[in-house]
Design a protein around this motif. Structure first.
Motif, short mmCIF file in Angstrom:
data_model
loop_
_atom_site.label_atom_id
_atom_site.label_comp_id
_atom_site.label_asym_id
_atom_site.label_seq_id
_atom_site.Cartn_x
_atom_site.Cartn_y
_atom_site.Cartn_z
N LYS A 35 11.46 -7.73 15.38
CA LYS A 35 10.40 -8.45 14.70
C LYS A 35 9.06 -7.91 14.64
N TYR A 86 16.06 -4.53 9.86
CA TYR A 86 16.22 -4.98 8.63
C TYR A 86 16.46 -6.66 8.36
N LYS A 87 17.13 -7.09 9.33
CA LYS A 87 17.35 -8.68 9.61
C LYS A 87 16.11 -9.29 9.76
N GLU A 88 15.05 -8.62 10.43
CA GLU A 88 13.94 -9.18 10.61
C GLU A 88 13.13 -9.23 9.44
N SER A 110 13.82 -9.18 6.31
CA SER A 110 14.40 -10.08 5.43
C SER A 110 13.89 -11.45 5.69
N ASN A 111 13.51 -11.69 6.99
CA ASN A 111 13.01 -13.24 7.36
C ASN A 111 11.47 -12.84 7.17
N GLU A 120 18.60 -10.41 0.45
CA GLU A 120 19.29 -9.16 0.72
C GLU A 120 20.27 -8.69 -0.52
N ASN A 133 19.84 -2.06 11.57
CA ASN A 133 20.08 -3.62 11.07
C ASN A 133 19.50 -4.46 11.72
N LYS A 134 18.96 -4.32 12.87
CA LYS A 134 18.20 -5.27 13.59
C LYS A 134 16.71 -5.49 12.93
#
Length: 454
Positions: free
Chosen positions: A4, A74-76, A78-79, A85, A71-72
């Protein structure tokens, strides 16, 4: 690692979430399409602890994070940025708007040829295996095994127009199955086999006063590319006028009828002439300039990679395989890729920066497997002098493989994987070129030195 926090720092460094148009990721990198690349602070991005490098390529601001970790993050991301996505394909389409015409052309060719590389590589490997079996007398030349392997090895090239047509249709917005039919028309058994043209055209027909040679297009590239582009214009034009209830009947009929006539009468002969001209020009430069061509091409290839134009070379290499029977460009590109690894390896041993060390070794390793982006953008170009050292090594290796006339039987594989598609008699020279490019770039980088980052 705190994904994050890394994501927040990245968003801040690239100009805030309002500067992000779309975001995607691959195995190791974030691929961001920014509204304004000038608002992104590249140095600030690279100073983030988890980031191993950042660069702009093919209209995308790419940030090297690493396998798994990307991947981790990128997920954060996006948030944090509230960016929806998108797939890599959608990101590429968005990135096209940031490219100049030459880069767009190169990207189109890349999108067409990269998906079909496995088919060409498989055929190239089979050709190499068959050649070694025949050269060293491992099997009887008239055996059933040789007959079958020859069929397996030639299939992709005999039916190449159909394979290219299917891939090109996706890029040009045409029906890929109609495009495959058009490709099949170009290699129909009723046409003279393209590889027998040395004996002249056996049959011509008169169509409304136009003399058409009944010749196939086996192994060709440019004729089918132009034909499918034209077919896409016809198909979409017809579809815009035809009522939906009749679309499935009228559109395919008119598209194939029109495209077939125009392809065999005009596009095919023009495309063949253009492809032959390009192949002959490249062969002339190779034969005339000799070692100088290897020096220049091997030295400059990595600089071309930065622009993204190198993606268009697959088309020219495929033309060489069809018209000349061997790919003499790929060994030169391979030496340039290896040299980038040698320069990154020198950085690994010379730098005192722990983060740079952590980036340089895996980046060098990936170069030896044929993937250079991490080394070019994450290490060598960032420090500049190692990039110059790599150009020197690439020039030396390129000169040697031209001097010894090294050729390959396919496209798409360089460095160590490229060993599998090198012509049988050239293998030892390819290995020597590998050593020259690696050691030349390593020594040049070591002697040139660089401003070691603290």
């Amino acid at each position: 690692m705190n994904p994050k926090r890394v994501a927040e720092e990245i968003v801040k460094a690239i100009g805030g979430q309002e500067n992000i148009e779309s975001a995607a990721h691959c195995a190791t990198r974030l691929r961001l399409v920014l509204k304004d690349n000038d608002k992104a602070d590249k140095e600030a991005v690279e100073d983030i602890e988890q980031v191993k490098g950042a660069f702009v390529n093919s209209g995308q601001f790419q940030i090297i994070i690493g396998q798994g970790a990307v991947n981790k993050v990128y997920k954060e991301l996006s948030n944090v940025s509230e960016v929806s996505e998108v797939s890599k394909g959608e990101a590429k389409k968005a990135a096209m708007k940031n490219l100049n015409p030459a880069q767009r052309f190169a990207r189109v060719l890349s999108n067409i040829f990269v998906p079909i590389i496995p088919a060409i590589v498989a055929s190239g490997l089979l050709m190499g295996l068959l050649g070694m079996m025949q050269t060293y007398g491992w099997v009887d030349p008239d055996s059933s095994l040789v007959v079958l392997l020859d069929m397996f090895a030639n299939a992709a090239f005999v039916f190449l127009p159909m394979i290219i047509a299917y891939s090109a249709a996706k890029e040009f917005g045409a029906n890929p199955y109609l495009a495959s039919v058009l490709g099949a028309i170009m290699i129909h058994p009723a046409l003279q086999n393209a590889w027998t043209l040395g004996d002249g055209i056996e049959e011509t027909i008169d169509l409304f006063g136009l003399e058409i040679g009944m010749v196939g297009y086996q192994g060709t590239v440019l004729p089918v590319l132009i034909a499918v582009w034209f077919m896409a214009r016809i198909e979409n034009g017809v579809r815009s006028y035809v009522p939906e209830v009749l679309d499935i009947i009228i559109t395919p009929f008119v598209t194939i009828l029109t495209s077939g006539f125009i392809t065999l009468g005009l596009i095919g002969p023009f495309g063949r002439l253009l492809g032959d001209g390009i192949s002959a020009s490249l062969a002339l430069i190779y034969d005339t300039a000799g070692v100088a061509a290897g020096l220049i091409f091997g030295g400059l290839y990595s600089a071309i990679v930065i622009t993204g134009v190198h993606h268009s070379f697959h088309a020219f290499e495929a033309e060489l395989l069809s018209n000349v029977g061997r790919n003499f460009l790929l060994p030169i590109w391979s030496m340039a890729n290896i040299a980038q690894g040698g320069a990154a390896l020198a950085v690994y041993f010379k730098t005192q920066n722990k983060k740079l060390k952590a980036i340089a070794l895996p980046a060098a390793t990936s170069c030896f497997l044929g993937i250079t982006e991490a080394a070019i953008f994450g290490v060598n170009l960032r420090l500049m002098k190692p990039f110059i050292g790599a150009m020197i090594g690439g020039a030396l290796g390129g000169a040697y493989v031209v001097l010894t006339n090294v050729g390959m039987t396919a496209v798409g594989l360089t460095a160590i994987p490229g060993l599998s598609i090198v012509e049988g008699g050239s293998l030892i020279h390819y290995v020597v070129g590998f050593i020259i490019a690696l050691s030349g770039s390593f020594i040049a980088t070591w002697l040139l030195g660089f401003n070691d980052q603290k």
